[in-house]
Design a protein around this motif. Structure first.
Motif, PDB file in Angstrom:
ATOM      1  N   GLY A 147       4.506  -4.696 -14.631  1.00 23.74           N
ATOM      2  CA  GLY A 147       4.728  -4.407 -16.041  1.00 23.74           C
ATOM      3  C   GLY A 147       5.694  -3.242 -16.197  1.00 23.74           C
ATOM      4  O   GLY A 147       6.100  -2.613 -15.221  1.00 23.74           O
ATOM      5  N   HIS A 148       6.071  -2.979 -17.428  1.00 20.73           N
ATOM      6  CA  HIS A 148       6.958  -1.859 -17.729  1.00 20.73           C
ATOM      7  C   HIS A 148       6.158  -0.729 -18.363  1.00 20.73           C
ATOM      8  O   HIS A 148       5.135  -0.967 -19.005  1.00 20.73           O
ATOM      9  CB  HIS A 148       8.059  -2.290 -18.696  1.00 20.73           C
ATOM     10  CG  HIS A 148       8.928  -3.388 -18.154  1.00 20.73           C
ATOM     11  ND1 HIS A 148       9.868  -4.038 -18.915  1.00 20.73           N
ATOM     12  CD2 HIS A 148       9.020  -3.949 -16.922  1.00 20.73           C
ATOM     13  CE1 HIS A 148      10.481  -4.946 -18.181  1.00 20.73           C
ATOM     14  NE2 HIS A 148       9.978  -4.927 -16.969  1.00 20.73           N
ATOM     15  N   VAL A 149       6.627   0.490 -18.184  1.00 21.33           N
ATOM     16  CA  VAL A 149       6.069   1.634 -18.910  1.00 21.33           C
ATOM     17  C   VAL A 149       7.166   2.147 -19.833  1.00 21.33           C
ATOM     18  O   VAL A 149       8.181   2.666 -19.364  1.00 21.33           O
ATOM     19  CB  VAL A 149       5.596   2.744 -17.956  1.00 21.33           C
ATOM     20  CG1 VAL A 149       5.045   3.923 -18.769  1.00 21.33           C
ATOM     21  CG2 VAL A 149       4.518   2.225 -17.010  1.00 21.33           C
ATOM     22  N   GLN A 150       6.973   1.961 -21.120  1.00 22.76           N
ATOM     23  CA  GLN A 150       8.019   2.277 -22.091  1.00 22.76           C
ATOM     24  C   GLN A 150       7.755   3.636 -22.734  1.00 22.76           C
ATOM     25  O   GLN A 150       6.690   3.858 -23.300  1.00 22.76           O
ATOM     26  CB  GLN A 150       8.066   1.221 -23.198  1.00 22.76           C
ATOM     27  CG  GLN A 150       8.162  -0.205 -22.686  1.00 22.76           C
ATOM     28  CD  GLN A 150       8.624  -1.173 -23.757  1.00 22.76           C
ATOM     29  OE1 GLN A 150       9.307  -0.795 -24.696  1.00 22.76           O
ATOM     30  NE2 GLN A 150       8.259  -2.432 -23.601  1.00 22.76           N
ATOM     31  N   GLN A 151       8.734   4.513 -22.654  1.00 23.13           N
ATOM     32  CA  GLN A 151       8.656   5.745 -23.444  1.00 23.13           C
ATOM     33  C   GLN A 151       9.105   5.428 -24.864  1.00 23.13           C
ATOM     34  O   GLN A 151      10.222   4.969 -25.083  1.00 23.13           O
ATOM     35  CB  GLN A 151       9.559   6.823 -22.858  1.00 23.13           C
ATOM     36  CG  GLN A 151       9.577   8.091 -23.708  1.00 23.13           C
ATOM     37  CD  GLN A 151      10.645   9.070 -23.271  1.00 23.13           C
ATOM     38  OE1 GLN A 151      10.490   9.758 -22.272  1.00 23.13           O
ATOM     39  NE2 GLN A 151      11.743   9.133 -24.018  1.00 23.13           N
ATOM     40  N   ILE A 152       8.201   5.670 -25.822  1.00 25.38           N
ATOM     41  CA  ILE A 152       8.581   5.483 -27.220  1.00 25.38           C
ATOM     42  C   ILE A 152       8.532   6.825 -27.945  1.00 25.38           C
ATOM     43  O   ILE A 152       7.822   7.739 -27.532  1.00 25.38           O
ATOM     44  CB  ILE A 152       7.657   4.462 -27.947  1.00 25.38           C
ATOM     45  CG1 ILE A 152       6.217   5.003 -28.079  1.00 25.38           C
ATOM     46  CG2 ILE A 152       7.644   3.124 -27.215  1.00 25.38           C
ATOM     47  CD1 ILE A 152       5.335   4.172 -29.004  1.00 25.38           C
ATOM     48  N   LEU A 153       9.322   6.954 -28.985  1.00 23.19           N
ATOM     49  CA  LEU A 153       9.295   8.135 -29.857  1.00 23.19           C
ATOM     50  C   LEU A 153       8.943   7.615 -31.245  1.00 23.19           C
ATOM     51  O   LEU A 153       9.750   6.925 -31.861  1.00 23.19           O
ATOM     52  CB  LEU A 153      10.656   8.827 -29.861  1.00 23.19           C
ATOM     53  CG  LEU A 153      11.096   9.404 -28.506  1.00 23.19           C
ATOM     54  CD1 LEU A 153      12.587   9.759 -28.512  1.00 23.19           C
ATOM     55  CD2 LEU A 153      10.266  10.631 -28.144  1.00 23.19           C
ATOM     56  N   PHE A 154       7.730   7.914 -31.691  1.00 20.69           N
ATOM     57  CA  PHE A 154       7.289   7.334 -32.969  1.00 20.69           C
ATOM     58  C   PHE A 154       7.280   8.396 -34.064  1.00 20.69           C
ATOM     59  O   PHE A 154       6.995   9.568 -33.799  1.00 20.69           O
ATOM     60  CB  PHE A 154       5.916   6.663 -32.829  1.00 20.69           C
ATOM     61  CG  PHE A 154       4.772   7.590 -32.499  1.00 20.69           C
ATOM     62  CD1 PHE A 154       4.521   7.954 -31.191  1.00 20.69           C
ATOM     63  CD2 PHE A 154       3.932   8.086 -33.492  1.00 20.69           C
ATOM     64  CE1 PHE A 154       3.461   8.815 -30.879  1.00 20.69           C
ATOM     65  CE2 PHE A 154       2.873   8.939 -33.194  1.00 20.69           C
ATOM     66  CZ  PHE A 154       2.639   9.303 -31.883  1.00 20.69           C
ATOM     67  N   PRO A 155       7.606   7.985 -35.289  1.00 20.99           N
ATOM     68  CA  PRO A 155       7.674   8.963 -36.375  1.00 20.99           C
ATOM     69  C   PRO A 155       6.278   9.401 -36.810  1.00 20.99           C
ATOM     70  O   PRO A 155       5.376   8.575 -36.922  1.00 20.99           O
ATOM     71  CB  PRO A 155       8.377   8.191 -37.495  1.00 20.99           C
ATOM     72  CG  PRO A 155       8.151   6.750 -37.189  1.00 20.99           C
ATOM     73  CD  PRO A 155       7.946   6.626 -35.715  1.00 20.99           C
ATOM     74  N   SER A 156       6.110  10.682 -37.037  1.00 14.07           N
ATOM     75  CA  SER A 156       4.823  11.239 -37.461  1.00 14.07           C
ATOM     76  C   SER A 156       5.058  12.135 -38.666  1.00 14.07           C
ATOM     77  O   SER A 156       5.519  13.266 -38.529  1.00 14.07           O
ATOM     78  CB  SER A 156       4.194  12.035 -36.307  1.00 14.07           C
ATOM     79  OG  SER A 156       3.164  12.884 -36.795  1.00 14.07           O
ATOM     80  N   LYS A 157       4.717  11.620 -39.839  1.00 13.34           N
ATOM     81  CA  LYS A 157       4.877  12.416 -41.062  1.00 13.34           C
ATOM     82  C   LYS A 157       3.950  13.615 -41.068  1.00 13.34           C
ATOM     83  O   LYS A 157       4.306  14.692 -41.518  1.00 13.34           O
ATOM     84  CB  LYS A 157       4.566  11.543 -42.291  1.00 13.34           C
ATOM     85  CG  LYS A 157       5.763  10.754 -42.764  1.00 13.34           C
ATOM     86  CD  LYS A 157       5.545  10.239 -44.186  1.00 13.34           C
ATOM     87  CE  LYS A 157       6.716   9.324 -44.563  1.00 13.34           C
ATOM     88  NZ  LYS A 157       6.438   8.542 -45.766  1.00 13.34           N
ATOM     89  N   SER A 158       2.723  13.415 -40.568  1.00 14.72           N
ATOM     90  CA  SER A 158       1.721  14.489 -40.672  1.00 14.72           C
ATOM     91  C   SER A 158       2.125  15.717 -39.880  1.00 14.72           C
ATOM     92  O   SER A 158       1.732  16.826 -40.213  1.00 14.72           O
ATOM     93  CB  SER A 158       0.353  13.986 -40.205  1.00 14.72           C
ATOM     94  OG  SER A 158       0.340  13.800 -38.794  1.00 14.72           O
ATOM     95  N   THR A 159       2.902  15.540 -38.806  1.00 14.13           N
ATOM     96  CA  THR A 159       3.330  16.692 -38.008  1.00 14.13           C
ATOM     97  C   THR A 159       4.824  16.970 -38.178  1.00 14.13           C
ATOM     98  O   THR A 159       5.336  17.939 -37.610  1.00 14.13           O
ATOM     99  CB  THR A 159       3.036  16.469 -36.506  1.00 14.13           C
ATOM    100  OG1 THR A 159       3.749  15.295 -36.057  1.00 14.13           O
ATOM    101  CG2 THR A 159       1.556  16.249 -36.257  1.00 14.13           C
ATOM    102  N   GLY A 160       5.507  16.113 -38.914  1.00 12.67           N
ATOM    103  CA  GLY A 160       6.942  16.335 -39.140  1.00 12.67           C
ATOM    104  C   GLY A 160       7.789  16.222 -37.890  1.00 12.67           C
ATOM    105  O   GLY A 160       8.823  16.881 -37.765  1.00 12.67           O
TER     106      GLY A 160
END
Lengths: 371, 371
Positions: A147-160
């Motif tokens: 399998g793959h291990v994907q680094q994602i960057l997800f938006p977080s409004k609560s922490t800005g």
């Protein structure tokens, strides 16, 4: 939040990870080999077949080099300088099987061993060493589909912020329209979202389980539990709400919108080790309609009282190392089972509050999920 | 293989990365801040607005602590011990903008600075520091849609291993059936497949270019170029064949089978920095029907003779830092252009054989690919 959930976290500093005393000093076998976690071309540290570790550090003008690994209460392993300017020495006894963090004290300063790779623990990148376990086959890199291990960057409004997570997608995920269940898997105090792939080898454990036909493939999501904003002694001051918001209101919707998930309670699990278990326990009890499967790995227990009047979990998995006083885990699972819950306990033989306990726990837990 | 392609590699040890002498010692501004690459909670090292770096290392019983960063030829920066047991000091002059590797010498031994994150270079994990560049906006983490960086393990019959690569897939890649061109992007000597994402910030550069509408999205694949099997002084002994086999016969077919690629020469580029440029040059000339776009970043040039009687590349991009004697790059691009090739040169102002040169090169090159 009751006291129970901190038991295993605080045990971290008490369990030593050393399996002393079975072997006479004179019987130390001379079959030392470079640790499998060494940096390319590095000969030291070395491990022998009994689990002794030998260190060799160049520091010709230093007065003192100590290694934190060894007899914890007595300051680890003191090295002695040889005529070539290297400090060398061997642990007094064999170490437990599996992965251990450590660092050096060089003339009063804390540094990493330049021979080994680093792993994030104790809120810093630490040196790592691996004592080959008798059952290491299940977490080895093998010639199977990966399998793959994907680094994602997800938006977080609560922490800005844009926050990082790693997502394991099983081999073949890219093909077709099949959708997968998801396990949200948390690290412990002092660690971060890199721990389960690096120290934990979660991706390799999954690859091997899938290749052996022992589980149906699922996705794993690993993110930072914001556990390290509090110091070790002040863990009781930790507030779950900021992380719960990030996880439940931001990360899960992002993952369900981005990946081919089965986005329902019955196909969503949460598990965590040590302080990540405390997070799992609190969040699953706060959000019983979000997660259907709960697992605490050296991270406390659920009582009957905890689960009363809530949507019933489809599984409660509780585990610990045999050196962590695992009766609490066994007894809690038995009590839940007697009361009609699907509860399973697992005790990792010969291990303490360390990653081999948790690798084995993942291996035992994975086949029980999403049934 | 001619000598030209080694010019820039050997320059690595000659270019210092320091922009000395413009500033009087008395004029060092007292606006030092923790480096953005520091480990969580670490106050040192610090950087001021002029590019000076201040270090502070705890080692109360040590006799001597030096930092490799600073005036290269004179042994870097020597720190002095304060009454609290910390070794502290500031570089004699400002450092070039961008990313620099460094390490400590503590009483004759080589260790990393416990304050900073580590980056793989010089065939080991080294300390890293970042001097904010005046144009840093293009490689910053911003509130834009982010692509993923996927760790893949691909089967390699020729080496008998599962080999690691990182694959950047642009934001939105998961949705729909759109297919993407692919850039194969190589690191330099002493580095590995982690370099372009970590030191190079390739994913953030791409996210920003795409969000600004400056490029059509494409995939980037980064794998280990097997460059470090030879020591620095023996680079001429490097054989390209093993890596060429892994790349062309194993990795490219795996990527084309696994990801939504446009699997043709006109939608496939190869680029590399320093020794990765040498690899790019050799492999593109050996396999002119596999890659349509060539780019050497501080990694040599193509001559007219090189390209004669071969399938014509759709682009030849050549770059270098202004401190690397970039006339070779400018002249080669001009000669190719005059002869009818689509050739572009780029010179990064004020930078040496270091990562800001290559970040900027990727930023300049990306809009020219796959036209």
């Amino acid at each position: 939040m009751n006291k129970q959930c901190f038991t295993f976290i605080l045990a971290a500093s008490l369990t030593v990870g050393a399996a002393w005393a079975q072997v006479e000093k004179s019987a130390v076998k001379d079959d030392f080999k470079p640790s499998e976690l060494n940096q390319p071309g590095q000969e030291y540290p070395q491990v022998n077949s009994q689990g002794y570790v030998r260190f060799r550090i160049k520091a010709p003008q230093a007065d003192s080099v100590r290694v934190s690994l060894g007899l914890g209460g007595r300051g680890g392993t003191k090295l002695t300088k040889d005529p070539e300017g290297f400090f060398a020495g061997t642990t007094e006894g064999p170490m437990d099987e599996g992965f251990h963090y450590y660092h050096l004290n060089v003339d009063g300063g804390t540094f990493n061993d330049p021979g080994t790779l680093n792993y994030y623990g104790s809120i810093r990148w630490e040196s790592g060493i691996e004592i080959p376990a008798h059952d290491q086959d299940f977490y080895q890199l093998k010639s199977v589909p990966h399998g793959h291990v994907q680094q994602i960057l997800f938006p977080s409004k609560s922490t800005g912020t844009s926050r990082r997570a790693f997502v394991y997608t099983p081999a073949g995920y890219e093909k077709g329209n099949k959708r997968y269940p998801v396990l949200y898997l948390q690290h412990g105090w002092g660690e971060d979202e890199t721990a389960w792939s690096n120290q934990g080898r979660a991706n390799l454990i999954m690859d091997n389980l899938i290749a052996d036909g022992k589980i149906e493939p699922f996705i794993i999501v690993m993110t930072y539990g914001m556990t390290n904003e509090v110091k070790m002694g002040k863990i009781r001051e930790f507030k779950i709400e900021p992380f719960q918001t990030v996880l439940v209101d931001e990360l899960i919707p992002y993952v369900d919108a981005t990946f081919k998930t089965l986005a329902s309670r019955d196909k969503r699990a949460m598990a965590g080790l040590s302080m990540g278990g405390m997070e799992t326990r609190t969040i699953t009890l706060n959000k019983p309609d979000v997660f259907g499967y709960y697992a605490l790995l050296s991270g406390g227990v659920y009582s009957l009282e905890d689960l009363k009047d809530k949507t019933k979990p489809k599984l409660v998995f509780l585990s610990a190392g045999s050196k962590e006083k695992p009766d609490g885990v066994r007894n809690a699972a038995t009590a839940l089972k007697t009361a009609g819950y699907n509860s399973v306990s697992y005790v990792s033989e010969g291990t303490a509050h360390e990653f081999l306990t948790w690798r084995r726990s993942l291996y035992q837990m994975a086949p029980l999920l999403f049934k």
